[in-house]
Design a protein around this motif. Structure first.
Motif, mmCIF file in Angstrom:
data_model
loop_
_atom_site.group_PDB
_atom_site.id
_atom_site.type_symbol
_atom_site.label_atom_id
_atom_site.label_comp_id
_atom_site.label_asym_id
_atom_site.label_seq_id
_atom_site.Cartn_x
_atom_site.Cartn_y
_atom_site.Cartn_z
ATOM 1 N N ILE A 17 11.574 2.696 -2.696
ATOM 2 C CA ILE A 17 10.593 3.591 -3.118
ATOM 3 C C ILE A 17 11.123 4.851 -3.889
ATOM 4 N N SER A 18 10.512 5.070 -4.965
ATOM 5 C CA SER A 18 11.034 6.079 -5.897
ATOM 6 C C SER A 18 9.811 7.093 -6.345
ATOM 7 N N ASP A 19 10.000 8.337 -5.917
ATOM 8 C CA ASP A 19 9.050 9.330 -5.965
ATOM 9 C C ASP A 19 9.494 10.519 -6.976
ATOM 10 N N PRO A 20 8.934 10.568 -8.078
ATOM 11 C CA PRO A 20 9.510 11.407 -9.226
ATOM 12 C C PRO A 20 8.978 13.182 -8.979
ATOM 13 N N ILE A 21 9.911 14.132 -9.036
ATOM 14 C CA ILE A 21 9.632 15.378 -8.444
ATOM 15 C C ILE A 21 8.979 16.300 -9.901
ATOM 16 N N PRO A 22 7.958 16.881 -9.412
ATOM 17 C CA PRO A 22 7.382 17.623 -10.457
ATOM 18 C C PRO A 22 8.355 18.765 -11.038
ATOM 19 N N ALA A 23 8.358 18.812 -12.378
ATOM 20 C CA ALA A 23 8.978 20.129 -12.972
ATOM 21 C C ALA A 23 8.901 21.377 -12.435
ATOM 22 N N GLY A 24 9.801 22.138 -12.320
ATOM 23 C CA GLY A 24 9.457 23.405 -11.770
ATOM 24 C C GLY A 24 9.728 23.350 -10.114
ATOM 25 N N MET A 25 10.328 22.357 -9.693
ATOM 26 C CA MET A 25 10.352 22.020 -8.080
ATOM 27 C C MET A 25 11.664 21.582 -7.910
ATOM 28 N N LEU A 46 0.845 -1.043 -0.083
ATOM 29 C CA LEU A 46 -0.110 -0.018 0.118
ATOM 30 C C LEU A 46 0.796 1.244 0.155
ATOM 31 N N LEU A 47 0.530 2.102 -0.770
ATOM 32 C CA LEU A 47 1.336 3.336 -0.917
ATOM 33 C C LEU A 47 0.445 4.643 -1.477
ATOM 34 N N SER A 48 1.117 5.887 -0.423
ATOM 35 C CA SER A 48 0.389 6.842 -0.555
ATOM 36 C C SER A 48 1.357 7.972 -0.463
ATOM 37 N N ARG A 49 0.897 9.374 -0.900
ATOM 38 C CA ARG A 49 1.564 10.618 -0.942
ATOM 39 C C ARG A 49 0.873 11.776 -0.619
ATOM 40 N N GLN A 50 1.162 12.660 0.329
ATOM 41 C CA GLN A 50 0.585 13.796 0.758
ATOM 42 C C GLN A 50 1.355 14.953 0.395
ATOM 43 N N TYR A 51 0.867 16.009 -0.013
ATOM 44 C CA TYR A 51 1.532 17.294 0.015
ATOM 45 C C TYR A 51 0.996 18.305 0.726
ATOM 46 N N GLN A 87 4.830 2.729 7.671
ATOM 47 C CA GLN A 87 6.188 3.657 7.849
ATOM 48 C C GLN A 87 5.972 4.741 6.982
ATOM 49 N N SER A 88 6.420 6.009 7.072
ATOM 50 C CA SER A 88 6.289 7.203 6.436
ATOM 51 C C SER A 88 7.899 8.000 6.453
ATOM 52 N N ILE A 89 7.868 8.569 5.502
ATOM 53 C CA ILE A 89 9.176 9.359 5.030
ATOM 54 C C ILE A 89 8.700 10.678 4.445
ATOM 55 N N THR A 90 9.496 11.813 5.102
ATOM 56 C CA THR A 90 9.324 13.143 4.618
ATOM 57 C C THR A 90 10.437 13.763 3.871
ATOM 58 N N TYR A 91 10.212 14.492 2.928
ATOM 59 C CA TYR A 91 11.090 15.365 2.353
ATOM 60 C C TYR A 91 10.626 16.719 1.752
ATOM 61 N N LEU A 92 11.345 17.670 1.531
ATOM 62 C CA LEU A 92 10.869 18.957 1.093
ATOM 63 C C LEU A 92 10.789 19.352 -0.406
ATOM 64 N N LEU A 93 9.856 19.945 -1.198
ATOM 65 C CA LEU A 93 9.970 20.758 -2.494
ATOM 66 C C LEU A 93 9.935 22.128 -2.159
ATOM 67 N N ARG A 94 10.768 22.640 -3.050
ATOM 68 C CA ARG A 94 10.657 24.152 -3.145
ATOM 69 C C ARG A 94 10.014 24.535 -4.506
ATOM 70 N N ALA A 95 8.906 25.386 -4.428
ATOM 71 C CA ALA A 95 8.510 25.577 -5.663
ATOM 72 C C ALA A 95 9.195 26.879 -6.435
ATOM 73 N N GLY A 128 8.509 30.071 -4.445
ATOM 74 C CA GLY A 128 9.205 30.229 -2.861
ATOM 75 C C GLY A 128 8.681 29.381 -2.031
ATOM 76 N N ASP A 129 7.593 28.855 -2.065
ATOM 77 C CA ASP A 129 6.711 28.147 -1.156
ATOM 78 C C ASP A 129 7.659 26.901 -0.822
ATOM 79 N N LEU A 130 7.590 26.300 0.409
ATOM 80 C CA LEU A 130 8.053 25.293 0.914
ATOM 81 C C LEU A 130 6.905 23.937 0.907
ATOM 82 N N ILE A 131 7.064 22.888 0.235
ATOM 83 C CA ILE A 131 5.990 21.858 0.585
ATOM 84 C C ILE A 131 6.535 20.659 0.989
ATOM 85 N N LEU A 132 5.879 20.116 2.089
ATOM 86 C CA LEU A 132 6.191 18.849 2.789
ATOM 87 C C LEU A 132 5.673 17.768 2.270
#
Length: 305
Positions: A203-211, A144-149, A260-268, A182-186
């Motif tokens: 686990i491989s999570d693609p990063i949206p372009a522009g971030m 089971l896999l999920s992603r939250q912004y 289990q969960s893991i977090t990282y940041l995205l910067r727009a 400039g916003d930070l996204i968890l």
């Protein structure tokens, strides 16, 4: 540390049994069907992992070689000739079949030739690609896999003389809310095995372009451990490693039990509307146990708007 052993790997265990048969009972009638099972477990020209491939090769070297076969072999697809290969007794050959007009459904592949030995083995692989209308994810293959912004909003903590960050979900009323340059996204990735546990997970999570992906440990974020309360080099994390790359974030775990969960940041960084491709999780030594999360669409507005 029972999970450090490989006694649950069917390919390696079967290869070890075949090696034992070849050395202790070279005339055993079990050698032929065991060999055929291992050959049928291949993924193209190799097995699932390098360890699996090595174990099968070691077992094969213990076998007494049979008589080489020479001659022509015709591949029959649904009873019709789809190609012919010539065997010279020096090794395997490959044959690309004519699959023009092949439709979805059940098909039969067989070999035809003069005096074909029972020990002759073959395997087939069908490759294709398709573009799905929607990327809704797949949670039916063992994980089971999920992603939250969540957008991070800075709040000044006068007592501690530093900023802390409040978390606001971007998904509201079924719609993904826009963010500003400039916003930070968890980003929170959660994974859970459908069975009691799983080993050697990627686990491989693609990063949206522009971030751009960032490390969140330098920030005080609501609901997360204080960065000074743990040591990154110690085993306080359930995962063994994490790579922040230009196009994705990869996470590795030796052992996974429960959710289990893991977090990282995205910067727009760049205004526009971008697609976050599905997160993919799978077992590195059993890739058929996998899951895909759904795709998401993120909109970044210019700060001047």
């Amino acid at each position: 540390y029972w999970y450090d052993y490989w006694d649950d790997n069917s390919i390696q265990v079967t290869a070890a049994a075949l090696e034992a048969l070849a050395k202790l009972d070279p005339g055993s009638p079990l050698i032929a069907p065991t060999s055929q099972w291992l050959l049928g477990a291949r993924r193209g020209p190799q097995w699932i992992s390098t360890q699996d491939t090595t174990s099968v090769i070691v077992a094969a070297l213990a076998l007494k070689p049979g008589a080489a076969f020479t001659g022509d072999v015709t591949a029959l697809l649904d009873g019709k000739s789809a190609g012919t290969a010539s065997l010279d007794g020096r090794g395997a050959v490959s044959l690309k079949l004519d699959t023009a007009g092949l439709k979805a459904g059940t098909h039969t592949l067989s070999l035809q030739g003069d005096n074909l030995p029972q020990s002759l083995s073959y395997s087939s692989a069908l490759t294709f690609s398709r573009e799905q209308a929607q990327l809704g994810g797949d949670q039916t293959k063992g994980l089971l896999l999920s992603r939250q912004y969540e957008r991070l909003d800075p709040l000044w903590n006068d007592k501690e003389k530093r900023y802390t960050y409040r978390r606001t979900p971007l998904q509201q009323l079924g719609q993904m809310q826009p963010v500003t340059t400039g916003d930070l996204i968890l980003v929170t990735l959660s994974v859970q095995p459908l069975k009691h546990s799983a080993r050697y997970l990627l686990i491989s999570d693609p990063i949206p372009a522009g971030m751009k992906a960032l490390d969140e440990r330098s920030l005080a974020i609501a609901g997360l451990k204080d960065p000074g309360s743990y040591d990154w080099q110690s085993w306080n994390y359930w995962y063994a490693g994490r790579d922040l790359l230009d196009d994705r974030v990869d996470l590795y775990a030796d052992y996974l039990s429960g959710r289990q969960s893991i977090t990282y940041l995205l910067r727009a960084q760049t205004p526009g509307t971008f697609t976050a491709l599905p997160t993919h999780a799978f077992l590195m030594y059993d890739p058929e146990v996998e899951a895909y999360g759904p795709a998401a669409t993120l909109t970044v507005r210019d700060r001047g708007q």
